[in-house]
Design an enzyme around this catalytic site. Sequence first.
Site, PDB file in Angstrom:
ATOM      1  N   GLY A  24       3.144  -2.865  26.687  1.00  0.00           N
ATOM      2  CA  GLY A  24       4.023  -3.719  25.610  1.00  0.00           C
ATOM      3  C   GLY A  24       3.235  -3.539  24.150  1.00  0.00           C
ATOM      4  O   GLY A  24       2.922  -2.649  23.677  1.00  0.00           O
ATOM      5  N   GLU A  60      -6.311  29.814  28.223  1.00  0.00           N
ATOM      6  CA  GLU A  60      -6.045  28.802  27.085  1.00  0.00           C
ATOM      7  C   GLU A  60      -4.826  27.752  27.709  1.00  0.00           C
ATOM      8  O   GLU A  60      -5.099  26.485  27.676  1.00  0.00           O
ATOM      9  CB  GLU A  60      -5.602  29.349  25.833  1.00  0.00           C
ATOM     10  CG  GLU A  60      -5.226  28.293  24.777  1.00  0.00           C
ATOM     11  CD  GLU A  60      -4.630  28.980  23.724  1.00  0.00           C
ATOM     12  OE1 GLU A  60      -4.344  28.151  22.525  1.00  0.00           O
ATOM     13  OE2 GLU A  60      -4.638  30.177  23.393  1.00  0.00           O
TER      14      GLU A  60
END
Length: 389
Positions: free
Chosen positions: A349, A248
């Site tokens: 941005g 996992e």
Amino acid sequence: MDHLNNPIYYTAEHRAFADSVKKFVEKEISPYVNEWDEEGSFPRELYQKAASIGLLGLGFDEDHGGIPDADAFHVFLAAVETAKAGSGGVHISLMIHTIGTPPIHYFAQPHIRDQVMPQIIAGEKISALAITEPSGGSDVAALKTKALRDGDDYIVSGEKTFITSGIRADYYTVAVRTDVDAKGPNGISMLLIDAHSKGISKSKLDKMGWWASDTAHLHFDQVRVPAHHLLGAENMGFLVIMNNFNMERFFLAASSYGFALTCYEEALEWALERKTFGKRLLDHQVVRHKLVDMATRLTTTLALLEDTAYRLGKPEMQGNELIAQICMLKNVATQTMQFCADAAVQTLGGMGFMRGTKSERIYRDVKVNMIGGGAEEIMKDLASRQLGY
């Protein structure tokens, strides 16, 4: 950045498998992930489509429709290629069988395994792991959900929370306390429970990220479960849980690398095309340095991932040191994901703050990768104990 070029680790079969997953993701997932993310779900049929290319059968018996020869590198490649769609919610729910199914595969009675495993591997049924409780979090040994024997059944009462695919799952592999007088990890067992059983109620949880994945709070109210649905020996369930954790955590680390790589690729593409102050973003030294910082972390994470995958395939390398390395790997990979997601959003941005970019979705998913499967602090403490200090 092409990790498949390393001849030490990757065979022609690995490359062919990675290519098939890549084509599947490009056709069946990537065009729809933004829509699915906004809807908070994705079509159940996707499981069967994934099953058709072997994505759900890695490491499971051929008799049940699985691919027994698949190794940790197959798991790594599957995680990376599915992560490139840039949706953690689709990714984790589609692949949740990787943590929900191994307890069935390794510990169910043969007739139960023969009945359930083919359904899951074919994508017809969905399995989910149910361990975490409201009062315990990462402290598995503190679980309170009880399973009391009543003739040929167990009667299960208690709660589980943060269960991935908890709403849509057909089977739960559930950690329960069968000896209520035992303390800590003693007296814990694992049960396979039909998710549609009478007495189970499910509540959908809203999350910061993983929008396309359903996450549930489960309540078990006197749920009858046949005793032959016990996974492993009674009161020995903690061993079943621990057996599950290594892969996992490796899968979560591999996924985190895949998401980090996706952020890097999106930022690089943007930097090549976007112009500011009369030149490309890439022509600004500060942007090049940011991309190099991302590439540096990705390269170091990949090296640790590949070394860990190699060791997972060598029985003589199993042991405490490997467990410690997996813990460290998960932390390194999720920190790389955090850094690259932040750097990519910054590079994009204003566009990086807009819904619809891969980096924006991945940025929302960072923390769940750092917490799920054992929080960063838990990983450090476990690593220290495995290393003997």
